[in-house]
Design a protein around this motif. Structure first.
Motif, PDB file in Angstrom:
ATOM      1  N   ILE A  95      -2.181   6.080  -8.390  1.00  0.00           N
ATOM      2  CA  ILE A  95      -1.180   5.159  -7.863  1.00  0.00           C
ATOM      3  C   ILE A  95      -0.006   5.134  -8.829  1.00  0.00           C
ATOM      4  O   ILE A  95      -0.186   5.002 -10.045  1.00  0.00           O
ATOM      5  N   ALA A  96       1.191   5.250  -8.288  1.00  0.00           N
ATOM      6  CA  ALA A  96       2.392   5.248  -9.127  1.00  0.00           C
ATOM      7  C   ALA A  96       2.622   3.862  -9.711  1.00  0.00           C
ATOM      8  O   ALA A  96       2.589   2.867  -8.987  1.00  0.00           O
ATOM      9  N   HIS A  97       2.863   3.806 -11.006  1.00  0.00           N
ATOM     10  CA  HIS A  97       3.088   2.517 -11.663  1.00  0.00           C
ATOM     11  C   HIS A  97       4.284   1.780 -11.067  1.00  0.00           C
ATOM     12  O   HIS A  97       4.249   0.569 -10.884  1.00  0.00           O
ATOM     13  N   GLY A  98       5.346   2.508 -10.783  1.00  0.00           N
ATOM     14  CA  GLY A  98       6.580   1.859 -10.340  1.00  0.00           C
ATOM     15  C   GLY A  98       6.667   1.603  -8.860  1.00  0.00           C
ATOM     16  O   GLY A  98       7.536   0.853  -8.412  1.00  0.00           O
ATOM     17  N   GLU A  99       5.781   2.203  -8.066  1.00  0.00           N
ATOM     18  CA  GLU A  99       5.814   2.029  -6.616  1.00  0.00           C
ATOM     19  C   GLU A  99       4.383   2.081  -6.117  1.00  0.00           C
ATOM     20  O   GLU A  99       3.818   3.164  -5.901  1.00  0.00           O
ATOM     21  N   LEU A 100       3.785   0.919  -5.936  1.00  0.00           N
ATOM     22  CA  LEU A 100       2.347   0.854  -5.711  1.00  0.00           C
ATOM     23  C   LEU A 100       1.901   1.383  -4.352  1.00  0.00           C
ATOM     24  O   LEU A 100       0.703   1.566  -4.130  1.00  0.00           O
ATOM     25  N   THR A 101       2.835   1.624  -3.451  1.00  0.00           N
ATOM     26  CA  THR A 101       2.457   2.246  -2.183  1.00  0.00           C
ATOM     27  C   THR A 101       2.524   3.774  -2.249  1.00  0.00           C
ATOM     28  O   THR A 101       2.210   4.443  -1.264  1.00  0.00           O
ATOM     29  N   GLN A 102       2.904   4.311  -3.390  1.00  0.00           N
ATOM     30  CA  GLN A 102       2.941   5.770  -3.560  1.00  0.00           C
ATOM     31  C   GLN A 102       1.630   6.230  -4.199  1.00  0.00           C
ATOM     32  O   GLN A 102       1.288   5.806  -5.311  1.00  0.00           O
ATOM     33  N   THR A 103       0.891   7.093  -3.517  1.00  0.00           N
ATOM     34  CA  THR A 103      -0.430   7.518  -3.982  1.00  0.00           C
ATOM     35  C   THR A 103      -0.584   9.028  -3.841  1.00  0.00           C
ATOM     36  O   THR A 103       0.161   9.685  -3.107  1.00  0.00           O
TER      37      THR A 103
END
Length: 370
Positions: A8-16
């Motif tokens: 999971i991306a730290h800066g954009e939690l919907t990006q996986t």
């Protein structure tokens, strides 16, 4: 053998993204666990939202800058062991990576549990380093693993919040009749309604649920809130109502409304965030009127009560409350929870993204079978 992780991306939690990597050989004293049943809830979104500030990313480091492996609760079986006290085939409950496998270094073994003594976890909250051996775990039942994975860690937090408030006599937020009023935001969330249920066991407490209009009907059906208000009708309550605010939503506008409207606000407690764009970190909200917001950290209350009651008495009280709550949640006549299963790591990104974006039905609990 290989392990697949959900990153999971730290800066954009919907990006996986999913990553598969070769497993490294075990060192002496280590075990490898095949994680096969895990829950995804808004609690995990909170872990990700506070991943850096509260060190949740540090439990299972991803090894990639900007990407993390969010911890999840669930069950797994030991598939390899180089530890003389842990046998292959043991089933464990605990705090896992969102991955197919985990490596632990068991220490401080008892028949009921052990701690992970991996060096990188030595400075992290000890409550998350405990792994329960299901053969002798007093809270375990083989026929309700789904409910345990979904609700057990959330309810423990709920029970501790209610205990913390009662332990502090609701910070003096009582009216002339001795009644305390507690406002719970994100009232449809499992941790919030678990808190409402736990507060119902304390006399002289009115619990007011705050939620979006879409979830009002669900919250009313639960029956654990004495009053329900939508977020835009909070000011219907008298401004001089002595009250405590427990914020599960992390909605900055709601928090400002509560702090501004209620002259009788005695305490403001932040639990998590279901609004990812407005994650409230400890120390935020300094400019708000009224009491300063305090971040609730469940392990602190566990330590306090363990010292005061003793570990055995603490465990017995918690187990009694958990059994009563789990029976209510799964009551055949009016269940509060409907479990939905998805299979395989390939299903995790979609479930996670929907959860992180707040698009999932509060009646549903999502269990991933790997």
């Amino acid at each position: 053998m290989a392990t697949t992780d959900l990153l999971i991306a730290h800066g954009e939690l919907t990006q996986t993204r999913l990553r598969t990597r070769d497993d490294t050989p075990l060192a002496p004293g280590q075990v490898r666990v095949r994680v096969d049943r895990l829950a995804l809830t808004s609690n995990n979104v909170t872990y990700a939202g506070f991943g850096q500030a509260m060190h949740y990313w540090d439990f299972y480091p991803s090894g990639e800058d900007g990407w993390g492996i969010v911890p999840v609760w669930g069950f797994g079986d030991v598939v390899q062991s180089l530890h003389p006290g842990v046998a292959v085939g043991e089933r464990l409950y605990g705090f896992w990576p969102s991955s197919t496998h985990a490596v632990l270094t068991p220490d401080r073994l008892s028949p009921q549990r052990f701690a992970d003594a991996a060096p990188h976890r030595s400075g992290l909250a000890g409550v998350y380093n405990q792994y329960f051996r299901t053969a002798l775990d007093p809270l375990y039942r083989a026929d309700d693993e789904d409910v345990q994975a979904l609700m057990r860690p959330l309810f423990i937090t709920s029970w501790l919040i209610a205990d913390h408030l009662a332990d502090n006599d609701f910070f003096g937020a009582r009216d002339a009749n001795g009644r305390a009023t507690v406002l719970l935001s994100s009232a449809s969330s499992k941790t919030a309604y678990g808190t409402a249920w736990a507060l119902s066991r304390h006399p002289g407490v009115e619990v007011v649920g705050l939620t979006s209009p879409a979830n009002e009907a669900f919250c009313r059906e639960l029956g654990c809130y004495q009053r329900m208000l939508s977020y835009d009708s909070v000011e219907q309550l008298a401004a001089d109502t002595p009250c405590v605010f427990v914020d599960f939503a992390g909605n900055g506008q709601l928090r400002r409304t509560v702090h501004t409207h209620f002259a009788g606000l005695a305490h403001s407690l932040a639990i998590g965030s279901t609004h990812l764009s407005e994650v409230a970190l400890p120390g935020s909200g300094k400019q708000l009127p009224g009491p300063r917001m305090v971040f609730f950290f469940a392990p602190d209350q566990i330590r306090k009560r363990t010292q005061e009651w003793g570990a055995q008495a603490f465990g017995e009280r918690m187990a009694d409350a958990w059994r009563a709550f789990s029976e209510r949640v799964t009551d055949a006549g009016s269940p509060w929870l409907r479990v939905e299963h998805t299979r395989g790591m390939a299903s995790m990104p979609q479930v996670w993204t929907s959860l992180a974006a707040g698009r999932l039905d509060p009646r549903v609990g999502h269990v991933i079978e790997l």
